[in-house]
Design an enzyme around this catalytic site. Structure first.
Site, PDB file in Angstrom:
ATOM      1  N   GLU A 134       0.818  -1.217   0.000  1.00  0.00           N
ATOM      2  CA  GLU A 134       0.000   0.000   0.000  1.00  0.00           C
ATOM      3  C   GLU A 134       0.851   1.267   0.000  1.00  0.00           C
ATOM      4  O   GLU A 134       0.536   2.236  -0.694  1.00  0.00           O
ATOM      5  CB  GLU A 134      -0.904  -0.004   1.234  1.00  0.00           C
ATOM      6  CG  GLU A 134      -1.837   1.189   1.308  1.00  0.00           C
ATOM      7  CD  GLU A 134      -2.655   1.196   2.592  1.00  0.00           C
ATOM      8  OE1 GLU A 134      -3.491   2.096   2.726  1.00  0.00           O
ATOM      9  OE2 GLU A 134      -2.445   0.316   3.444  1.00  0.00           O
ATOM     10  N   ASP A 135       1.962   1.264   0.761  1.00  0.00           N
ATOM     11  CA  ASP A 135       2.717   2.505   0.981  1.00  0.00           C
ATOM     12  C   ASP A 135       4.014   2.621   0.193  1.00  0.00           C
ATOM     13  O   ASP A 135       4.578   3.707   0.101  1.00  0.00           O
ATOM     14  CB  ASP A 135       3.055   2.643   2.475  1.00  0.00           C
ATOM     15  CG  ASP A 135       1.809   2.811   3.333  1.00  0.00           C
ATOM     16  OD1 ASP A 135       0.759   3.163   2.774  1.00  0.00           O
ATOM     17  OD2 ASP A 135       1.889   2.580   4.555  1.00  0.00           O
TER      18      ASP A 135
END
Length: 727
Positions: free
Chosen positions: A87-88
């Site tokens: 996600e990051d």
């Protein structure tokens, strides 16, 4: 975490901390995998920092430790280290799969999907109720139903974020996170039995949302603990002394009620703090089920039990698998004392829920056998049918439960206040749909009979039944029962729309001199799909049936204007010219017609023109008054393309007679949806329900459908029907 670990050179210190938590040394190959995962996470999170100013790697490391406390397997601990990596950090799931295997990748992928869901919306200022998007919750439930480890990692992630929520500077965001935790994640932790996490999530959320009440309650609780310490020590000594006489292996610990649990009990039951008597209890942990029952008998010989306060969750576990014996006694001091009795195995299950299976080395297959996960997998269609927040919230939180028995002696968990209809649907959806009555303890009971704990229930089935009645919604207390009944009628309505749409298409094709199959396989069909932005013939039939695509719109798409003159003539009588522009009779407009009051057709309805002494009347094609009209008195009729008028329809709204505010809510809804109310009456009905008979003006069938669906969403409304129509 030491500076050595934070500089990313190695994850050996993390391995040692995990080993300390687990209480044993990890195998060399597993140590190497954890170190590799740590270094991979550190490298990709190197430039990221938390709101506290600390390096971001602090967070996944903390999550991995929480998972170690739950005695998670290696794949789950590694997934905890990597749960934010996709996600990051723009790392692909395929790269995670290649480096750390399928199990880790699948868990990380599931956690990523849940993290990407927007679970909360702003608070509704008028109702001050927590709102969330139902569709996102469905997706979350599906993501966790296949592999319980997904939600366990997400719970560990949320727990660490809540432990550090004070660093989030935006007060609104803090409260949104706390609300989300309280309404979604804490109930899920309860459902899968991980009370160790549930209690902490609830108390931190409580502190964040209601800081004043939290501080005040904590102060009162600390005082109470000081006051009660000596008397609880006395009770512990008396019980210990008595149990030692019977040579039973046991240990006794105190159980202190959590602050959020106390607060909800005070607010729900409108009680003062001093009126809550189960703040502190004794918990006796022994070796076996048999010893639990022996200890129950012994403590009952010491002090008299309070009738109705003995609960055997060993013989009949809670729906989340919780097992224990609970009893409340009146001590020699004349005050109530709650005692919980459980085995070591039950204690681990109560603390760790499905995660306890790791402790027994039973693995993921045993975790999937948790009743709630099994329900999620079996009832994915049911989850999809929840259309409002309250139903989903009830499913997540569970609430008070009772258990009842089948004729074969199996027990079923139901919400408190459930009826035999709830029991029937809990056994099987089809049994519910064909419910014809019930026997409770060998006696026939009325449909509104509330089942009591321990009742033995036998369902009477009518296989010839066409399905449930909308009236059953009045007696169904379970949110899943209500969802199944509503889904039945929604499917039935959709099927009727499909059938109606197919009939419309068949008639249109007949006018064009084609069969339906020829039309569906032609290039014209491709033009239709593109024009109306639909994907298949089923979509076309459905939209024709519900009226969102009118026959005239479809005709214009199929037959361009320059070719419309080639349509076959269908008028078989002399037609009087007039000013009417609403409908086409035999392809002609401007013909005087009037709309039959028996069925009040609106644009979007399939219509037919009837020749009578009065003139030409327009009926809904499904109107019962059309059935016996000779074909020579029937003319084909279509709605015009340019319609700006409003059309009269009649709807009946059944609602709970005890709530007269529904009347004003219905009138308000008419206004909001743009319908004009001509007149309405309200009359008393049977079974505690009244009904409103309303004449309104609407634009077309799509408008009417939208209005009726909106009315059905009003609390207290049980049924909305159109008189003379099929909606």
């Amino acid at each position: 975490m030491s500076e050595k670990v934070l500089n990313g050179t190695e994850g050996l210190d993390l391995v040692k901390e995990i080993e300390k938590i687990l209480g044993f040394r990890i195998k060399r190959r597993e140590r190497e995998k954890i170190i590799a995962a740590y270094e991979f996470a550190f490298t990709h999170h190197r430039s990221q920092f938390r709101d506290s100013g600390e390096p971001f790697i602090i967070h996944p490391v903390a999550v991995s430790k929480i998972l170690a406390e739950l005695r998670a397997d290696l794949a789950t601990i590694i997934a905890g280290l990597l749960h934010d990596i996709v996600e990051d950090c723009e790392v692909s799931i395929d790269e995670v799969r290649e480096k750390f295997g399928n199990d880790v990748a699948n868990i990380v992928n599931g956690v990523t999907k849940i993290s990407n869901l927007n679970l909360t919306q702003k608070l509704d200022k008028k109702e001050a109720k927590f709102k969330m998007k139902v569709e996102t919750i469905r997706k979350m439930l599906f993501a966790m139903s296949d592999d319980p480890r997904v939600i366990i990692v997400k719970l560990a992630d949320r727990l660490h974020n809540m432990r550090t929520i004070q660093h989030l500077k935006d007060d609104t965001k803090r409260k949104e996170k706390a609300n989300e935790t309280l309404k979604i994640y804490a109930p899920i932790a309860h459902r899968i039995g991980i009370h160790k996490i549930k209690w902490e999530l609830e108390d931190i959320s409580f502190k964040t949302l209601y800081p004043e009440q939290y501080r005040e309650l904590k102060l009162m609780m600390n005082r109470k603990l000081q006051e009660r310490q000596s008397i609880m020590d006395e009770y512990r000594r008396i019980v210990t002394s008595e149990l030692r006489k019977y040579r039973i292996n046991f240990r006794i610990e105190g159980r202190v009620k959590h602050l959020y649990s106390i607060w909800t009990k005070m607010t729900r039951k409108n009680k003062a703090f001093d009126e809550i008597y189960d703040l502190i209890a004794l918990r006796i942990i022994t070796e076996s089920d048999v010893d639990c029952y022996k200890i129950l008998g012994i403590v009952h010989s010491l002090w008299a039990p309070i009738p109705g306060r003995i609960k055997d969750y060993i013989a009949t576990p809670k729906s989340n698998g919780y097992r224990s014996l609970h009893t409340t006694l009146v001590t020699h001091n004349g005050e109530p004392l709650e005692i919980q009795i459980r085995s070591e195995t039950m204690h681990r299950e109560a603390e760790y829920g499905v995660a306890a299976h790791w402790l027994y080395k039973e693995g993921i297959s045993s975790m999937r056998k948790n009743p709630w996960f099994e329900k999620l997998r079996k009832d994915e269609a049911l989850i999809s049918s929840f259309e409002d927040l309250s139903a989903l919230s009830k499913m997540l939180s569970g609430g008070d439960e009772i258990y009842v028995f089948t004729p074969k002696g199996d027990f079923i968990h139901l919400p408190k206040g459930a009826t035999s209809i709830d029991f029937a649907y809990a056994i099987h959806t089809e049994i519910g749909h064909h419910f014809a009555g019930a026997k409770v303890n060998d006696r026939i009971v009325p449909i509104d009979y509330e089942l009591k704990a321990g009742d033995r229930v036998e369902i009477i089935v009518n296989k010839a039944s066409e399905g449930p009645s909308l009236d059953w919604l009045k007696y169904a207390k379970s949110s899943s029962t209500r969802a199944k009944i509503r889904r039945f009628f929604k499917n039935k309505t959709n099927a009727e729309f499909m059938e109606r749409g197919r009939d419309i298409c068949k008639k249109l094709c007949k006018r064009l001199g084609k069969s339906v199959d020829e039309f569906l396989e032609s290039d014209t069909m491709e033009r239709v799909l593109k024009k109306f932005n639909i994907n298949s013939e089923k979509d076309l039939f459905f939209k024709l049936g519900e009226g969102s695509i009118t026959t005239s719109e479809l005709l214009k798409t199929i037959q361009p204007e320059e070719e419309e003159s080639k349509l076959p003539e269908v008028s078989r009588v002399k037609i009087k010219p007039g000013k009417g522009k609403e409908v086409l009779i035999g392809g002609q407009t401007g013909i005087d017609v009037y709309f039959a009051k028996c069925c009040n057709p609106v644009p979007g309805d399939d219509i037919v023109a009837i020749i009578s002494k009065r003139g030409i009347s327009i009926h809904n094609a499904k109107c019962k008054n059309v059935r016996n009209v000779p074909l020579e008195k029937q003319l084909s009729a279509e709605w015009s393309l340019s319609l700006n008028d409003m059309y009269r329809v009649k709807v009946i709204v059944d609602f709970d007679a005890s709530d007269r505010s529904v009347i004003s809510k219905v009138i308000d809804k008419f206004k909001v949806k743009g319908a004009k109310v001509i007149k309405y009456t309200v009359e008393s009905g049977k079974w505690g329900y009244d009904f409103m008979d309303a004449n309104i003006l609407v634009k077309d069938l799509g408008h009417l459908t939208s209005i009726m669906e909106s009315l059905r969403s009003i609390k207290g409304v049980q049924r909305v029907i159109r008189v003379g129509g099929a909606i």
